[in-house]
Design a protein around this motif. Sequence first.
Motif, PDB file in Angstrom:
ATOM      1  N   LYS A  32      34.662  37.688  35.503  1.00 40.99           N
ATOM      2  CA  LYS A  32      34.900  38.560  34.350  1.00 40.99           C
ATOM      3  C   LYS A  32      36.057  39.522  34.605  1.00 40.99           C
ATOM      4  O   LYS A  32      36.759  39.904  33.686  1.00 40.99           O
ATOM      5  N   ALA A  33      36.251  39.924  35.858  1.00 35.95           N
ATOM      6  CA  ALA A  33      37.374  40.782  36.234  1.00 35.95           C
ATOM      7  C   ALA A  33      37.735  40.442  37.678  1.00 35.95           C
ATOM      8  O   ALA A  33      36.848  40.227  38.502  1.00 35.95           O
ATOM      9  N   VAL A  34      39.021  40.385  37.951  1.00 36.69           N
ATOM     10  CA  VAL A  34      39.504  40.089  39.302  1.00 36.69           C
ATOM     11  C   VAL A  34      40.561  41.112  39.697  1.00 36.69           C
ATOM     12  O   VAL A  34      41.048  41.877  38.855  1.00 36.69           O
ATOM     13  N   GLY A  35      40.905  41.113  40.958  1.00 40.11           N
ATOM     14  CA  GLY A  35      41.830  42.101  41.486  1.00 40.11           C
ATOM     15  C   GLY A  35      43.159  42.175  40.770  1.00 40.11           C
ATOM     16  O   GLY A  35      43.721  43.261  40.622  1.00 40.11           O
ATOM     17  N   GLU A  36      43.651  41.040  40.285  1.00 40.28           N
ATOM     18  CA  GLU A  36      44.939  41.042  39.596  1.00 40.28           C
ATOM     19  C   GLU A  36      44.920  41.892  38.338  1.00 40.28           C
ATOM     20  O   GLU A  36      45.942  42.396  37.907  1.00 40.28           O
ATOM     21  N   ASN A  37      43.740  42.058  37.714  1.00 33.95           N
ATOM     22  CA  ASN A  37      43.720  42.884  36.501  1.00 33.95           C
ATOM     23  C   ASN A  37      42.921  44.172  36.660  1.00 33.95           C
ATOM     24  O   ASN A  37      42.759  44.901  35.700  1.00 33.95           O
ATOM     25  N   THR A  38      42.471  44.469  37.884  1.00 37.17           N
ATOM     26  CA  THR A  38      41.811  45.758  38.125  1.00 37.17           C
ATOM     27  C   THR A  38      42.610  46.610  39.113  1.00 37.17           C
ATOM     28  O   THR A  38      42.089  47.589  39.644  1.00 37.17           O
ATOM     29  N   GLY A  39      43.853  46.205  39.366  1.00 38.20           N
ATOM     30  CA  GLY A  39      44.660  46.931  40.340  1.00 38.20           C
ATOM     31  C   GLY A  39      44.090  46.847  41.738  1.00 38.20           C
ATOM     32  O   GLY A  39      44.309  47.719  42.565  1.00 38.20           O
ATOM     33  N   GLY A  40      43.315  45.779  41.997  1.00 42.00           N
ATOM     34  CA  GLY A  40      42.701  45.595  43.307  1.00 42.00           C
ATOM     35  C   GLY A  40      41.427  46.394  43.509  1.00 42.00           C
ATOM     36  O   GLY A  40      40.839  46.363  44.593  1.00 42.00           O
ATOM     37  N   ALA A  41      40.976  47.112  42.477  1.00 45.06           N
ATOM     38  CA  ALA A  41      39.812  47.991  42.621  1.00 45.06           C
ATOM     39  C   ALA A  41      38.498  47.224  42.807  1.00 45.06           C
ATOM     40  O   ALA A  41      37.675  47.604  43.628  1.00 45.06           O
ATOM     41  N   TYR A  42      38.297  46.167  42.031  1.00 43.63           N
ATOM     42  CA  TYR A  42      37.030  45.449  42.105  1.00 43.63           C
ATOM     43  C   TYR A  42      37.154  44.058  41.500  1.00 43.63           C
ATOM     44  O   TYR A  42      38.113  43.740  40.806  1.00 43.63           O
ATOM     45  N   THR A  43      36.136  43.235  41.777  1.00 43.68           N
ATOM     46  CA  THR A  43      35.924  41.932  41.158  1.00 43.68           C
ATOM     47  C   THR A  43      34.523  41.961  40.569  1.00 43.68           C
ATOM     48  O   THR A  43      33.601  42.502  41.189  1.00 43.68           O
ATOM     49  N   LEU A  44      34.354  41.372  39.387  1.00 39.60           N
ATOM     50  CA  LEU A  44      33.040  41.292  38.745  1.00 39.60           C
ATOM     51  C   LEU A  44      32.777  39.849  38.355  1.00 39.60           C
ATOM     52  O   LEU A  44      33.613  39.220  37.697  1.00 39.60           O
ATOM     53  N   THR A  45      31.623  39.320  38.786  1.00 43.71           N
ATOM     54  CA  THR A  45      31.229  37.967  38.403  1.00 43.71           C
ATOM     55  C   THR A  45      29.884  37.995  37.683  1.00 43.71           C
ATOM     56  O   THR A  45      29.062  38.888  37.896  1.00 43.71           O
ATOM     57  N   ASP A  46      29.695  37.006  36.833  1.00 44.92           N
ATOM     58  CA  ASP A  46      28.434  36.747  36.137  1.00 44.92           C
ATOM     59  C   ASP A  46      27.960  35.413  36.684  1.00 44.92           C
ATOM     60  O   ASP A  46      28.649  34.398  36.509  1.00 44.92           O
ATOM     61  N   SER A  47      26.837  35.400  37.399  1.00 39.13           N
ATOM     62  CA  SER A  47      26.430  34.204  38.131  1.00 39.13           C
ATOM     63  C   SER A  47      25.081  33.666  37.697  1.00 39.13           C
ATOM     64  O   SER A  47      24.204  34.425  37.266  1.00 39.13           O
ATOM     65  N   LEU A  48      24.932  32.364  37.873  1.00 38.19           N
ATOM     66  CA  LEU A  48      23.666  31.660  37.687  1.00 38.19           C
ATOM     67  C   LEU A  48      23.342  30.918  38.979  1.00 38.19           C
ATOM     68  O   LEU A  48      24.233  30.290  39.569  1.00 38.19           O
ATOM     69  N   VAL A  49      22.084  31.002  39.409  1.00 33.30           N
ATOM     70  CA  VAL A  49      21.622  30.312  40.607  1.00 33.30           C
ATOM     71  C   VAL A  49      20.307  29.616  40.266  1.00 33.30           C
ATOM     72  O   VAL A  49      19.414  30.226  39.658  1.00 33.30           O
ATOM     73  N   PRO A  50      20.149  28.346  40.659  1.00 33.75           N
ATOM     74  CA  PRO A  50      18.912  27.616  40.368  1.00 33.75           C
ATOM     75  C   PRO A  50      17.748  28.120  41.220  1.00 33.75           C
ATOM     76  O   PRO A  50      17.962  28.796  42.243  1.00 33.75           O
ATOM     77  N   PRO A  51      16.518  27.766  40.839  1.00 27.99           N
ATOM     78  CA  PRO A  51      15.368  28.108  41.687  1.00 27.99           C
ATOM     79  C   PRO A  51      15.593  27.615  43.118  1.00 27.99           C
ATOM     80  O   PRO A  51      16.118  26.524  43.336  1.00 27.99           O
ATOM     81  N   GLN A  52      15.249  28.453  44.066  1.00 28.25           N
ATOM     82  CA  GLN A  52      15.400  28.224  45.504  1.00 28.25           C
ATOM     83  C   GLN A  52      16.853  28.276  45.968  1.00 28.25           C
ATOM     84  O   GLN A  52      17.129  28.072  47.148  1.00 28.25           O
ATOM     85  N   GLY A  53      17.801  28.558  45.071  1.00 26.50           N
ATOM     86  CA  GLY A  53      19.204  28.620  45.437  1.00 26.50           C
ATOM     87  C   GLY A  53      19.599  29.986  45.964  1.00 26.50           C
ATOM     88  O   GLY A  53      18.897  30.980  45.764  1.00 26.50           O
ATOM     89  N   GLY A  54      20.733  30.027  46.625  1.00 28.68           N
ATOM     90  CA  GLY A  54      21.295  31.269  47.140  1.00 28.68           C
ATOM     91  C   GLY A  54      22.166  30.990  48.342  1.00 28.68           C
ATOM     92  O   GLY A  54      22.139  29.891  48.901  1.00 28.68           O
ATOM     93  N   PRO A  55      22.964  31.960  48.753  1.00 26.66           N
ATOM     94  CA  PRO A  55      23.916  31.766  49.858  1.00 26.66           C
ATOM     95  C   PRO A  55      23.252  31.885  51.225  1.00 26.66           C
ATOM     96  O   PRO A  55      22.142  32.409  51.344  1.00 26.66           O
ATOM     97  N   PRO A  56      23.953  31.418  52.267  1.00 22.72           N
ATOM     98  CA  PRO A  56      23.438  31.656  53.619  1.00 22.72           C
ATOM     99  C   PRO A  56      23.585  33.142  53.966  1.00 22.72           C
ATOM    100  O   PRO A  56      24.368  33.855  53.332  1.00 22.72           O
TER     101      PRO A  56
END
Length: 165
Positions: A32-56
Motif C-alpha cells: 500500500k505504501a513503499v519507501g519510494e513514496n514515503t521518503g523512506g519513512a515506512y512501508t505498509l502491506t496488507d497481507s493474507l496468510v492461510p491457516p497454519q501459515g506464517g514466516p520462519p
Amino acid sequence: MSEPGATSAVTVHVAADEGETLWVVDELMTFKAVGENTGGAYTLTDSLVPPQGGPPPHIQHREDEAFWVLQGELEFLIDGGTIRASAGSFIHVPKGILHTFKNVGSTPARFLTLLIPAGLEKYFEEVGKPGTDFSSPPLVEQEDIDRLLAAAPKYGVEIKPPPEP
C-alpha cells in the motif's frame, strides 16, 4: 512499485483492490505504501496468510515492525513469549527481536504490517512471486526457500530455525 531512486514523500492513494501484490512464501502481500513514496519513512502491506501459515522465526536488524490484525487469529512468538492476537489486536516488534507468527485460525488471517523505516520491501520484491489470487498460491519449492535465505543478510534479516514442537 514506484520509480527507483525517488526519495521524497508524496501524497499516495491506493484503493482497496490496488497495490502491487506478491507471494512471499505462503503470505500474499499487497504493498500500500513503499519507501519510494514515503521518503523512506515506512512501508505498509496488507497481507493474507492461510491457516497454519506464517514466516520462519527471524530478526530484522534495521526495521521496527508493527502488525494490526484485521481478521482471523495469529499467534506471535516474540523473544520466547507467546501472544494470541485476534481481529483488532496491535503488536509492535522492535528491531533486533526474534519473532514469528502463525495463523492459528481455521480461515485466512488478514493484517496490516508497518515496517519503519522503509527498505524491506526490496527484499520481498527480490524473493517474492507475482500474484493476485489468494485461492491459487504458487507452489513453494526448495529454490524459493534457498533464495529467501540467501537474500536475507543483504537486507539485515536473520532467519532462524523453527522452534522444536
